[in-house]
Design a protein around this motif. Structure first.
Motif, mmCIF file in Angstrom:
data_model
loop_
_atom_site.group_PDB
_atom_site.id
_atom_site.type_symbol
_atom_site.label_atom_id
_atom_site.label_comp_id
_atom_site.label_asym_id
_atom_site.label_seq_id
_atom_site.Cartn_x
_atom_site.Cartn_y
_atom_site.Cartn_z
ATOM 1 N N SER A 220 34.815 36.082 41.489
ATOM 2 C CA SER A 220 36.149 36.306 42.032
ATOM 3 C C SER A 220 36.629 35.094 42.828
ATOM 4 C CB SER A 220 36.154 37.547 42.934
ATOM 5 O OG SER A 220 37.420 37.748 43.515
ATOM 6 N N ARG B 287 43.217 54.400 40.774
ATOM 7 C CA ARG B 287 43.554 52.985 40.979
ATOM 8 C C ARG B 287 42.590 52.076 40.225
ATOM 9 N NH1 ARG B 287 44.172 51.760 47.234
ATOM 10 N NH2 ARG B 287 44.465 49.650 46.350
ATOM 11 N N TRP B 288 41.314 52.457 40.188
ATOM 12 C CA TRP B 288 40.353 51.642 39.438
ATOM 13 C C TRP B 288 40.698 51.636 37.947
ATOM 14 C CZ3 TRP B 288 36.840 48.045 40.190
ATOM 15 C CH2 TRP B 288 36.061 47.675 39.093
ATOM 16 N N GLN C 85 39.559 43.554 46.014
ATOM 17 C CA GLN C 85 40.317 44.160 47.110
ATOM 18 C C GLN C 85 40.114 45.673 47.162
ATOM 19 O OE1 GLN C 85 44.245 42.803 46.094
ATOM 20 N NE2 GLN C 85 43.971 40.782 47.036
ATOM 21 N N LEU C 86 39.991 46.290 45.999
ATOM 22 C CA LEU C 86 39.817 47.739 45.953
ATOM 23 C C LEU C 86 38.456 48.146 46.508
ATOM 24 C CD1 LEU C 86 41.185 50.351 45.127
ATOM 25 C CD2 LEU C 86 40.253 50.051 42.813
ATOM 26 N N THR D 37 40.639 40.051 40.974
ATOM 27 C CA THR D 37 41.034 39.952 42.381
ATOM 28 C C THR D 37 41.372 41.328 42.944
ATOM 29 O OG1 THR D 37 41.905 37.708 42.068
ATOM 30 C CG2 THR D 37 42.684 38.932 43.992
ATOM 31 N N GLU D 38 42.087 42.129 42.172
ATOM 32 C CA GLU D 38 42.410 43.496 42.596
ATOM 33 C C GLU D 38 41.154 44.338 42.758
ATOM 34 O OE1 GLU D 38 46.540 45.346 41.432
ATOM 35 O OE2 GLU D 38 45.457 44.739 39.632
ATOM 36 N N PHE E 13 43.779 38.329 37.614
ATOM 37 C CA PHE E 13 44.466 39.174 38.596
ATOM 38 C C PHE E 13 43.723 40.496 38.776
ATOM 39 C CE2 PHE E 13 47.830 42.331 39.603
ATOM 40 C CZ PHE E 13 48.201 41.826 40.850
ATOM 41 N N ALA E 14 43.225 41.057 37.680
ATOM 42 C CA ALA E 14 42.510 42.330 37.753
ATOM 43 C C ALA E 14 41.223 42.197 38.564
ATOM 44 C CB ALA E 14 42.204 42.838 36.346
ATOM 45 N N ARG F 167 44.694 46.726 33.505
ATOM 46 C CA ARG F 167 45.424 45.471 33.676
ATOM 47 C C ARG F 167 44.578 44.261 33.279
ATOM 48 N NH1 ARG F 167 48.226 48.149 37.833
ATOM 49 N NH2 ARG F 167 46.725 47.700 39.483
ATOM 50 N N VAL G 240 43.512 49.258 37.433
ATOM 51 C CA VAL G 240 43.071 47.857 37.539
ATOM 52 C C VAL G 240 42.336 47.446 36.264
ATOM 53 C CG1 VAL G 240 41.486 46.300 38.732
ATOM 54 C CG2 VAL G 240 42.964 47.816 40.052
#
Length: 209
Positions: free
Chosen positions: A148, A86-87, A107-108, A103-104, A100-101, A93, A90
């Motif tokens: 962020s 997932r990292w 969250q991750l 922010t992700e 957006f990346a 992206r 991200v």
């Protein structure tokens, strides 16, 4: 009791007091060294925020006691692999959508903390709890979180967003490991092979141009 006896009693008392004082100073020095080693840069940061060294060390000891009562656990191998994938997604992206990346990424990191057993409701408490085992990378987390927070208002530049990703990655990689406090040099060596490729990915212009 004769004068000679009184003198010997006084000498014995002085010696006992001196030995106790030396033992106390030795224990205090040992505790200070241990706290410096465990908290890293966070030791000096806490010291700067308190009125004296004793108060700062008491705060750090209180953090240790709190975290000792938490059920902090390593990730299962399958979870560690899933988060690593997932990292990578991200980070890829980031090229097209850096805000957006970031922010992700925030969250991750929070999701990994939650799965490992850290309370995540309050950011300052998160920082306090993380300081016990992740003092070396905690300032990275603070800086990343600050950047962020400016994503929604579009007040962060692309370079700042790139730095936020680098900061998040520092803590993320530690959280994925089972022994964040130990073997730091080996962990840095193991990460070297990824760092060059990750840096090239984040350095690409948004939009893939």
């Amino acid at each position: 009791m004769t004068a000679g006896t009184l003198i010997w009693v006084a000498v014995v008392v002085v010696v006992v007091v001196a030995i106790a004082a030396v033992a106390y100073l030795a224990l205090r020095h040992q505790r200070r060294s241990r706290l410096r080693e465990r908290f890293g840069p966070e030791y000096e940061r806490t010291l700067a925020g308190q009125e004296n060294r004793g108060a700062a060390e008491q705060e750090l000891l209180a953090r240790e006691e709190r975290v000792a009562e938490l059920d902090i656990r390593p990730l299962a191998p399958e979870s560690r692999q899933t988060y690593a994938v997932r990292w990578t997604e991200v980070q890829e992206r980031f090229v097209d959508a850096p805000g957006f990346a970031v922010t992700e990424a925030d969250q991750l990191v929070t999701a990994v903390m939650a799965e490992r057993g850290y309370p995540i409701e309050d950011f300052e408490q998160r920082v306090s709890d993380l300081s016990v085992g992740h003092g070396d990378t905690l300032d990275h987390y603070r800086q990343a979180h600050e950047i962020s927070g400016r994503v929604a208002t579009k007040k962060a530049s692309t370079e700042e967003l790139r730095q936020a990703m680098v900061h998040y990655r520092s803590l993320f990689e530690e959280l994925l490991g089972e022994s964040p406090v130990n073997d730091r040099a080996s962990r840095r060596d193991a990460a070297t092979g990824r760092d060059d490729q990750d840096e090239r990915t984040l350095r690409r212009d948004p939009g893939g141009r």
